[in-house]
Enzyme design. Structure first.
Site, short mmCIF file in Angstrom:
data_model
loop_
_atom_site.label_atom_id
_atom_site.label_comp_id
_atom_site.label_asym_id
_atom_site.label_seq_id
_atom_site.Cartn_x
_atom_site.Cartn_y
_atom_site.Cartn_z
N LYS A 135 36.88 62.66 -14.92
CA LYS A 135 36.01 61.51 -14.71
C LYS A 135 35.30 61.64 -13.38
CE LYS A 135 37.41 59.69 -11.59
NZ LYS A 135 37.60 60.22 -10.21
N TYR B 254 37.72 53.64 -11.80
CA TYR B 254 39.05 53.21 -12.25
C TYR B 254 39.09 51.70 -12.44
CZ TYR B 254 40.97 57.80 -11.15
OH TYR B 254 41.23 59.14 -11.14
P1 NAD Z 1 37.99 69.46 -5.06
O1 NAD Z 1 36.78 69.49 -4.21
O2 NAD Z 1 39.30 69.43 -4.38
O3 NAD Z 1 37.99 70.69 -6.07
C1 NAD Z 1 36.81 71.13 -6.69
C2 NAD Z 1 36.91 72.59 -7.04
O4 NAD Z 1 35.62 73.02 -7.49
C3 NAD Z 1 37.28 73.48 -5.82
O5 NAD Z 1 38.16 74.48 -6.25
C4 NAD Z 1 35.93 74.09 -5.43
O6 NAD Z 1 36.09 75.37 -4.84
C5 NAD Z 1 35.25 74.21 -6.79
N1 NAD Z 1 33.79 74.30 -6.69
C6 NAD Z 1 33.04 75.14 -7.41
N2 NAD Z 1 31.75 75.00 -7.09
C7 NAD Z 1 31.67 74.06 -6.14
C8 NAD Z 1 30.60 73.48 -5.42
N3 NAD Z 1 29.33 73.85 -5.62
N4 NAD Z 1 30.90 72.54 -4.51
C9 NAD Z 1 32.16 72.13 -4.31
N5 NAD Z 1 33.23 72.64 -4.98
C10 NAD Z 1 32.99 73.60 -5.87
O7 NAD Z 1 37.84 68.20 -6.03
P2 NAD Z 1 38.98 67.49 -6.85
O8 NAD Z 1 39.52 66.36 -6.05
O9 NAD Z 1 39.93 68.48 -7.37
O10 NAD Z 1 38.12 66.82 -8.01
C11 NAD Z 1 37.65 67.58 -9.11
C12 NAD Z 1 37.28 66.64 -10.26
O11 NAD Z 1 38.43 65.91 -10.64
C13 NAD Z 1 36.22 65.59 -9.93
O12 NAD Z 1 35.45 65.36 -11.07
C14 NAD Z 1 37.02 64.36 -9.59
O13 NAD Z 1 36.33 63.16 -9.85
C15 NAD Z 1 38.18 64.51 -10.54
N6 NAD Z 1 39.40 63.87 -10.04
C16 NAD Z 1 40.12 63.12 -10.88
C17 NAD Z 1 41.31 62.56 -10.46
C18 NAD Z 1 42.15 61.80 -11.43
O14 NAD Z 1 43.09 61.15 -11.00
N7 NAD Z 1 41.89 61.89 -12.72
C19 NAD Z 1 41.73 62.72 -9.16
C20 NAD Z 1 40.98 63.51 -8.30
C21 NAD Z 1 39.82 64.09 -8.75
#
Ligand code: NAD
Length: 395
Positions: free
Chosen positions: A137, A225
């Site tokens: 999401k 959320y």
């Molecule tokens: P994050 O930034 O920690 O991880 C993102 C990943 O994508 C990293 O490994 C990064 O290297 C990679 N990536 C590839 N191309 C990129 C770019 N151009 N810019 C930035 N990163 C790039 O993010 P996250 O917290 O893991 O979130 C990822 C997804 O999960 C999002 O859509 C977020 O909304 C969702 N999320 C959901 C929950 C939940 O509880 N369901 C919690 C956190 C995040």
């Protein structure tokens, strides 16, 4: 509907059930754990905070799904996790060669855990590769992207589920069941508060603070959320919203996104949803549901763990006792059952699009100084999670 699905439905509390709080605990009988022998292979795309902190650890314990491939831009990181899971190098993909995953029969589900602006492209590529998609999401950044993702799934005849983990989290499931059962009386007001502190020096926050990458800062990241919870607690859709933002444009974090957004939503039953999202406050994921007779209070209500719901008021104070479970594992198991035709998709692309439409309506209202924006988009849930999602005690 398969027998498994209808059995699950029966474990939930049907709409119109009589009000007797102790009966609720009987309805929370645990569902049996998944069967290991037909576990479904998952490719995790993006090895950031969520994947490394929650999803991969959950995949070590799930019985219904297992890790089959890793997709990352950082080969060393992918190699480390592959080694930990005993996967060969051939199970590691880059963003560039991802499409060759089409030839990997071990992967049935692609779980997209990338920044929001990358969801649509990877969803479409996954469908083209013949895989089912579980997408984090918010489903995308623009409504057009969301519609493109839904169309691609239909064209490929594959399932798309948006990863609304709280639909599989016992505290929230039990709260939905209590709401349908009338534990609070007639619902009057749902209040949701979602937020956290952010820092531009954290790469995981930096893209969230970029409108083009996140599609709406705290509102798209955490407010979603609250919007989703208000809708699933009430079991209905808002007809109009209005919203205001308070953002310090001198704060370098908030050049393109709003900081605090506060909104009100009107529902056909007469209930009101009041919510806020903020990227300059301590970590908060709280909600409360106020009815004519009682209140349900959950603070925290949507964290990864430690959630609890309390019934406040009235004569009967029989508190729900809900065991904690890894809801990422539960959510992945559920999607595996969707793929196997054993469970309904309670969070299809259309569900993700409904939240996106509401987010866009809220942002429209903010731009228009708090003007009322109509949200009668005609969406109706295909399945009420309150009645089809049971409470598991094992993943
Ligand atoms: P994050 O930034 O920690 O991880 C993102 C990943 O994508 C990293 O490994 C990064 O290297 C990679 N990536 C590839 N191309 C990129 C770019 N151009 N810019 C930035 N990163 C790039 O993010 P996250 O917290 O893991 O979130 C990822 C997804 O999960 C999002 O859509 C977020 O909304 C969702 N999320 C959901 C929950 C939940 O509880 N369901 C919690 C956190 C995040």
């Amino acid at each position: 509907m398969t027998s498994e699905v209808s059995r699950r439905g029966m474990l939930g509390l049907g709409v119109g059930a009589t009000l007797a709080i102790p009966a609720m605990t009987r309805a929370q009988r645990p569902l049996p754990p998944h069967r290991e022998q037909d576990s479904v292979g998952v490719a995790v795309v993006g090895l950031g905070k969520l994947s490394e902190g929650q999803i991969l650890p959950a995949l070590k314990r799930t019985k219904g799904v297992h890790l089959a491939a890793l997709v990352s831009g950082v080969p060393e990181k992918a190699k480390k996790w592959a080694t930990e899971f005993g996967l060969p190098d051939s199970a590691i993909y880059s963003y560039q060669n991802f499409d060759t995953i089409a030839r990997d029969p071990k992967v049935q589900i692609v779980y997209i855990v990338l920044p929001n602006a990358m969801h649509a492209d990877f969803t479409v590529r996954s469908f083209k590769a013949g895989k089912h998609v579980l997408c984090e999401k918010p489903m995308a950044v623009t409504l057009a992207e969301g519609e493109r993702m839904i169309a691609a799934g239909k064209a490929a005849q594959k399932h798309l589920m948006i990863a609304y983990r709280c639909l599989f989290e016992p505290v929230n499931v039990s709260a939905m069941q209590m709401m349908r059962k009338g534990v609070v009386g007639a619902p009057r007001l749902i209040k949701t508060v979602m937020g956290k502190q952010t820092s531009l020096s954290d790469p995981s926050d930096a893209w969230r603070l970029d409108m083009a990458m996140s599609g709406g800062g705290a509102l798209a990241d955490m407010g979603i959320y609250g919007i989703n919870a208000t809708r699933y607690l009430l079991g209905e859709e808002p007809t109009e919203v209005r919203a205001w933002a308070r953002t310090d444009r001198n704060d370098p974090r908030f050049k393109t996104v709003e900081d605090m957004v506060a909104w009100q939503m009107k529902f056909p039953s007469g209930a009101i949803g009041e919510g806020s999202s903020c990227f300059s406050q301590p970590g908060t994921m709280a909600w409360q549901a106020i009815g004519t007779e009682r209140r349900l209070v959950a603070d925290p209500g949507c964290f990864y763990n430690g959630n609890a719901v309390r019934i406040v008021g009235g004569k009967d104070d029989d508190q729900p006792r809900v065991a904690e479970i890894d809801h990422f594992g539960n959510e992945m198991n559920w999607f595996a059952d969707v793929v196997r035709g054993r469970a309904p998709n309670v969070a299809p692309g259309e569900e993700g699009l409904q939240d996106m439409r509401i987010i866009h309506a809220i942002l429209q209202s903010v731009r228009d100084g708090g003007a009322t924006v109509k949200t009668g988009f005609g969406y109706k849930r295909a399945y009420d999670p309150a009645t089809v999602v049971g409470i598991r005690t094992a993943i």
